[in-house]
Design an enzyme around this catalytic site. Sequence first.
Site, PDB file in Angstrom:
ATOM      1  CG  ASP A   1      -4.721  -5.601   0.157  1.00  0.00           C
ATOM      2  OD1 ASP A   1      -4.094  -5.510   1.235  1.00  0.00           O
ATOM      3  OD2 ASP A   1      -5.963  -5.676   0.101  1.00  0.00           O
ATOM      4  N   GLY A   2      -1.739  -6.732   0.779  1.00  0.00           N
ATOM      5  CA  GLY A   2      -1.087  -7.900   1.362  1.00  0.00           C
ATOM      6  C   GLY A   2      -1.960  -9.134   1.203  1.00  0.00           C
TER       7      GLY A   2
ATOM      8  CG  ASP B   1      -4.174 -13.258   5.778  1.00  0.00           C
ATOM      9  OD1 ASP B   1      -3.399 -12.607   6.512  1.00  0.00           O
ATOM     10  OD2 ASP B   1      -5.320 -12.875   5.506  1.00  0.00           O
TER      11      ASP B   1
ATOM     12  CE  LYS C   1      -6.522  -8.843   0.353  1.00  0.00           C
ATOM     13  NZ  LYS C   1      -5.618  -8.402   1.437  1.00  0.00           N
ATOM     14  N   GLY C   2      -7.963 -11.281   4.588  1.00  0.00           N
ATOM     15  CA  GLY C   2      -8.943 -10.962   5.619  1.00  0.00           C
ATOM     16  C   GLY C   2      -8.435 -11.157   7.024  1.00  0.00           C
TER      17      GLY C   2
ATOM     18  N   GLY D   1      -6.725  -9.233   8.590  1.00  0.00           N
ATOM     19  CA  GLY D   1      -6.908  -7.948   9.270  1.00  0.00           C
ATOM     20  C   GLY D   1      -8.354  -7.498   9.303  1.00  0.00           C
TER      21      GLY D   1
ATOM     22  CD  GLU E   1      -7.958  -6.458   2.705  1.00  0.00           C
ATOM     23  OE1 GLU E   1      -6.968  -6.029   3.318  1.00  0.00           O
ATOM     24  OE2 GLU E   1      -8.324  -7.647   2.796  1.00  0.00           O
TER      25      GLU E   1
ATOM     26  CE  LYS F   1       1.670 -13.127   5.806  1.00  0.00           C
ATOM     27  NZ  LYS F   1       1.404 -11.774   5.403  1.00  0.00           N
TER      28      LYS F   1
HETATM   29  C1  5RP Z   1      -6.369  -7.614   5.847  1.00  0.00           C
HETATM   30  C2  5RP Z   1      -5.629  -8.481   4.911  1.00  0.00           C
HETATM   31  C3  5RP Z   1      -4.137  -8.365   4.934  1.00  0.00           C
HETATM   32  O1  5RP Z   1      -3.713  -7.943   3.680  1.00  0.00           O
HETATM   33  C4  5RP Z   1      -3.567  -9.705   5.270  1.00  0.00           C
HETATM   34  O2  5RP Z   1      -4.100 -10.107   6.515  1.00  0.00           O
HETATM   35  C5  5RP Z   1      -2.043  -9.639   5.350  1.00  0.00           C
HETATM   36  O3  5RP Z   1      -1.689  -8.827   6.428  1.00  0.00           O
HETATM   37  P1  5RP Z   1      -0.167  -8.628   6.867  1.00  0.00           P
HETATM   38  O4  5RP Z   1       0.487  -7.841   5.773  1.00  0.00           O
HETATM   39  O5  5RP Z   1      -0.263  -7.889   8.163  1.00  0.00           O
HETATM   40  O6  5RP Z   1       0.431  -9.998   7.039  1.00  0.00           O
HETATM   41  O7  5RP Z   1      -6.152  -9.238   4.147  1.00  0.00           O
HETATM   42  O8  5RP Z   1      -7.740  -7.893   5.818  1.00  0.00           O
END
Ligand code: 5RP
Length: 241
Positions: free
Chosen positions: A88-89, A91, A101-102, A104, A110, A128
């Site tokens: 997972d990604g 922030d 995170k969050g 998105g 998640e 990040k």
């Molecule tokens: C979604 C998240 C994403 O993983 C986080 O916002 C990173 O997103 P990106 O890869 O677009 O920078 O937590 O809820």
Amino acid sequence: MSELSPADLAKDASARAAVALVQDGMRLGLGTGSTAVFMVERLAERVRAEGLRLRLAATSRATADHAGRLGLKVEELDEIGWLDLTIDGADEIDPDLNLIKGGGGALLREKITAAASDRMVVIADPGKVVETLGAFHLPVEVIGFGLETTRIHIQRLLDAQGLSHRPMLLRQRDDKVFCTDEGHVILDLSLENIHDPARLAAGLAAIPGVVEHGLFLGMAELALIGSPDGSVIELRREVSE
Ligand code: 5RP
């Protein structure tokens, strides 16, 4: 010639490195966000090329839809039960691999998915990585009922913990209140510096009306930080014996 921006090249590099960890037979959690989009695409390529047999659970409807369009079969988390790995990604990522995170809006699914996984691997671009969490807004998923009282509880908590903060914002998307996959809303907290993430996480979790918050503490064991030149730096969490 690549049409990807430097930021996208970095995301793609981290996504490729994470997908290289996937082995035949694995049960995988698929993250959400723009970096996770690259990961799902690279995963679909490997599945097509190598015939990998995987069981996949998505952390959002958006990811499930994207994976489905690429021909990947996505199941409900409960159909799989437990996962080997979630990719997972994030922030923000601090030196202990604590995360915000969050961004998105998928933090609840998640976190449930990452907590149901033997390993969580984070994929991200260098922007990040931070020394201290908090420059990025901290999303808090809350129930719509009693929203204003929940907001007051959160405000009192931040004051009691000496956290400087600006007014918290009810997340909007396309000029409407943003609604999560689970039908909740999100309050975005503007904090400058979260000096004690564990204390804040415990305080938020204790507020009725708060469903989940975007602090992912002690969950990720590896972060793969991509660069536009395709190189990847591995950050590992020290796990005490
Ligand atoms: C979604 C998240 C994403 O993983 C986080 O916002 C990173 O997103 P990106 O890869 O677009 O920078 O937590 O809820």
